[in-house]
Design an enzyme around this catalytic site. Structure first.
Site, mmCIF file in Angstrom:
data_model
loop_
_atom_site.group_PDB
_atom_site.id
_atom_site.type_symbol
_atom_site.label_atom_id
_atom_site.label_comp_id
_atom_site.label_asym_id
_atom_site.label_seq_id
_atom_site.Cartn_x
_atom_site.Cartn_y
_atom_site.Cartn_z
ATOM 1 N N GLU A 123 1.904 -18.069 -24.841
ATOM 2 C CA GLU A 123 1.701 -18.624 -23.484
ATOM 3 C C GLU A 123 1.726 -20.147 -23.490
ATOM 4 O OE1 GLU A 123 -0.949 -15.337 -21.055
ATOM 5 O OE2 GLU A 123 -2.015 -16.977 -22.061
ATOM 6 N N GLU A 170 2.686 -9.216 -23.352
ATOM 7 C CA GLU A 170 1.293 -8.882 -23.076
ATOM 8 C C GLU A 170 1.180 -8.283 -21.687
ATOM 9 O OE1 GLU A 170 -0.907 -12.828 -24.940
ATOM 10 O OE2 GLU A 170 -1.690 -11.950 -23.085
HETATM 11 C C1 BGP Z 1 -3.771 -14.245 -22.193
HETATM 12 C C2 BGP Z 1 -3.943 -14.567 -23.664
HETATM 13 C C3 BGP Z 1 -4.609 -13.532 -24.471
HETATM 14 C C4 BGP Z 1 -5.549 -12.643 -23.697
HETATM 15 C C5 BGP Z 1 -5.125 -12.323 -22.318
HETATM 16 C C6 BGP Z 1 -6.134 -11.626 -21.483
HETATM 17 O O1 BGP Z 1 -3.905 -15.387 -21.489
HETATM 18 O O2 BGP Z 1 -2.710 -14.833 -24.267
HETATM 19 O O3 BGP Z 1 -5.147 -14.163 -25.596
HETATM 20 O O4 BGP Z 1 -6.800 -12.836 -23.978
HETATM 21 O O5 BGP Z 1 -4.663 -13.392 -21.619
HETATM 22 O O6 BGP Z 1 -7.033 -12.530 -20.960
HETATM 23 P P1 BGP Z 1 -8.598 -12.402 -21.121
HETATM 24 O O7 BGP Z 1 -8.858 -12.151 -22.548
HETATM 25 O O8 BGP Z 1 -9.112 -13.672 -20.623
HETATM 26 O O9 BGP Z 1 -8.986 -11.253 -20.263
#
Ligand code: BGP
Length: 484
Positions: free
Chosen positions: A187, A381
Site C-alpha cells: 500500500e 488484500e
Molecule cells: C491494510 C494493511 C494491512 C491490514 C489491512 C486491514 O491497510 O495493508 O496491514 O492491516 O489494511 O486493516 P486493519 O488491520 O486496520 O483492519
C-alpha cells in the site's frame, strides 16, 4: 484466454510474527506502536507517532511495561510450521507474507545480514514451498528498522534507497528462485495518509506533517521500487514484480459538477499517482499542479524519471475493503475506512468499524486498474474485519465473513468476464493477526482463530472458524471446474 485464478491468504511480519527481539532482531517502526482503548483520538495516537511517543515506547519496552501488540503479533514466529500446515489444509494456491527488514538487518545499515534472520526466513520459504504453495512476498509492509528513522530521518533521506536495495538484493540472492510474485512496498499510497506506517515519518510534536517531507519520502520509495525491480531482473528474472496501493473506490457525493471534479482530483493524487509512476513508468502531469497548489517541493532527478520509464512493474495490485464517498462541500456524516474516512453512503451497510461493504465496488476497481494500466491485476488484500466469538464448545461461527467473501468473489468473477486480466484474490489476515489500523486483536479477518486478546492474554492456540471449511471447499470446487 481467461486465466485460472489463484486463491490465497496473507499475513504481514509485524502483525503476525512477534518474537520482536529474538535472534537479535532490531526494533522496528511497528514495535513501538502502543495499543490504546478505542477512543476518538486513539487511532491518531497509535498510528501517527511523535518522537516523544517513540522515546516512551523504547523506555517501556526496556522496562517490559506497556502494551505494544506488534512485538508479539500472533506469535507466528513460534507457530510457523503449524500455521503453514493449516494453510496447506485450507488448499490455498498462494501465500502472501512480508519480510521483516529489522529481522534481517537489525539496524538496517549493516553490511551483512543477520544469520538468525536468514535462518528464520529459510524456514518460512522452505515450509511454504514444501506445502506446494506459490509465494507472494512483500519486501516491506509498514515496518522499517527504527535506527533508520533515528539516524537517517527515514525515507526523507535518499540514502535509504541504497540501504533498501541492499536488503532486497540479499532477499533475491538467497530466495529468488522461490519467489513467484513480489511487492517492493505494501500500500505505497499509505505514506500520504499514514506517514508513520507508510514512510516512517515522525509527526511533529506540535502541528501537522511537512507535506514536502511526506512527498519526498514517497518519491524516494518510488525510486527504490524501480531499483529493486532492476536488481530482481538481474538476479531472479522469473519472479513477477508488482506495485500496490490501497484502493478507495470513490463516488461523488452528488451529481454536482464540483463533486465530480473532486472525485477525479482526489482519485488522481490519493490512488493513481503511485500507479502511474510504478506501473505506467511516468511522473503524472497532475502532480505538478498539486505540488504548486500546496506549496510542496520534491527533488526529482532526470535519472529518477529514466528509472521509472525503464523499470515499471509486471502486475498491479490493490487492497480493497470498502468504498468511499467524496464531496466538494464535505458536509455528509463521516464514516471510517481503510486509511481514510469518507462520507457515509446511504446505499451501503458497514462493519462494526464503520467500513462500508461494497462488493460491486471491487468489480469497478478491477476494471479501473486494468483500464488504466493494461497490466494483470491482483487483489492483494480483501476481507471482513469483525469481532468473532469463541463458543464454549470451541467453535467459531462467522456467517458474516462467508457472506462478505461470497459476494466479493461473485464480483471478481464478473470482472474477469468483463475481460479484466485478473491474477487472483488474497484473503487478508488468513490467520488472525493484530490490526494495523487500530492495533487491536479484537478486529479479526482470518478463517483461523487465534486465542489472544487486545492485552496479549491467551493461549495463542489456533482454531478453524466456520469460514475455514467454506473457503477450502470454494477453492476446491473452483479448481475442479477451472483446472489447477
Ligand atoms: C491494510 C494493511 C494491512 C491490514 C489491512 C486491514 O491497510 O495493508 O496491514 O492491516 O489494511 O486493516 P486493519 O488491520 O486496520 O483492519
Amino acid at each position: 484466454m481467461t486465466r485460472t485464478l489463484m486463491w490465497g491468504g496473507a499475513t504481514a511480519s509485524s502483525q503476525y510474527e512477534g518474537a520482536a527481539t529474538v535472534g537479535g532482531k532490531g526494533l522496528d517502526t511497528q514495535d513501538v506502536r502502543p495499543w490504546k482503548p478505542r477512543t476518538s483520538n486513539a487511532t491518531c495516537e497509535t498510528r501517527l507517532l511523535t518522537a516523544s511517543a517513540v522515546a516512551k515506547a523504547k523506555a517501556d519496552l526496556a522496562a517490559r511495561e506497556g502494551n505494544y501488540p506488534f512485538t508479539r503479533g500472533t506469535q507466528g514466529h513460534d507457530h510457523l510450521e503449524e500455521d503453514i500446515a493449516l494453510l496447506q489444509e485450507l488448499g490455498i494456491d498462494i501465500y502472501r507474507f512480508s519480510l521483516s527488514w529489522a529481522r534481517l538487518f537489525p539496524q538496517g545499515d549493516e553490511a551483512e545480514p543477520s544469520p538468525e534472520g536468514l535462518a528464520y526466513y529459510d524456514r518460512v520459504f522452505e515450509a511454504v514451498r514444501a506445502a506446494g504453495m506459490k509465494t507472494f512476498v512483500t519486501l516491506t509492509h509498514y515496518a522499517i528498522p527504527l535506527h533508520l528513522v533515528e539516524a537517517y530521518g527515514s525515507w526523507t533521506n535518499r540514502a535509504l534507497i541504497d540501504l533498501y536495495e541492499r536488503f532486497a538484493r540479499t532477499v533475491f540472492e538467497r530466495w529468488g528462485s522461490m519467489i513467484d510474485y513480489y511487492l517492493p512496498f505494501n500500500e505505497i499510497n499509505a505514506g500520504y495518509f499514514s506517514p508513520w506506517n507508510g514512510v516512517g515519518l515522525l509527526r511533529p510534536e506540535d502541528g501537522p506533517y511537512d507535506q514536502s517531507a511526506v512527498f519526498q519520502s514517497l518519491h524516494h520509495q518510488f525510486v527504490a521500487s524501480a531499483k529493486v525491480i532492476r536488481a530482481q531482473r538481474e538476479i531472479c528474472p522469473d519472479a513477477r514484480s508488482g506495485c500496490m496501493v490501497a484502493a478507495f473506490c470513490y463516488y461523488p457525493h452528488t451529481c454536482s459538477p464540483e463533486d465530480n471534479w473532486i472525485k477525479l482530483h482526489d482519485e488522481q493524487v490519493n490512488m493513481w499517482y503511485p500507479v502511474d509512476v510504478l506501473a505506467c513508468g511516468i511522473q503524472p502531469y497532475y502532480m505538478d499542479a498539486f505540488y504548486r497548489d500546496h506549496g510542496i517541493t520534491v527533488d526529482i532527478t532526470d535519472e529518477d524519471l529514466e528509472l521509472f520509464a525503464r523499470y515499471s512493474c509486471d502486475f498491479v495490485s490493490f487492497s480493497y475493503y470498502s468504498s468511499s464517498v467524496l464531496g466538494a462541500a464535505d458536509n455528509g456524516e463521516q464514516t471510517a475506512g481503510n486509511l481514510v474516512c469518507s462520507i457515509k453512503n446511504p446505499y451501503l451497510e458497514a462493519s462494526e468499524w464503520g467500513w462500508q461493504i461494497d462488493p460491486v465496488g471491487l468489480r469497478t476497481q478491477l476494471n479501473a486498474f486494468y483500464d488504466r494500466t493494461h497490466k494483470p491485476v491482483f487483489v492483494s488484500e480483501c476481507g471482513f474485519g469483525a469481532r468473532d466469538r469463541l463458543e464454549d464448545d470451541g467453535s467459531i461461527h462467522d456467517p458474516y465473513r462467508v457472506e462478505y467473501l461470497e459476494r466479493h468473489f461473485e464480483q471478481l468473477l464478473l470482472a474477469q468476464q468483463d475481460g479484466v486480466d485478473v491474477l487472483g484474490f488474497i484473503l487478508w489476515g488468513v490467520i488472525d493477526i493484530v490490526s494495523a489500523g487500530s492495533c487491536e486483536m479484537a478486529k479479526r479477518y482470518g478463517v483461523v482463530y487465534v486465542d489472544a486478546d487486545d492485552r496479549g492474554e491467551g493461549t495463542y492456540e489456533r482454531r478453524k472458524k466456520d469460514s475455514f471449511d467454506w473457503y477450502r471447499s470454494y477453492i476446491e470446487s473452483y479448481h475442479a471446474t477451472h483446472g489447477a
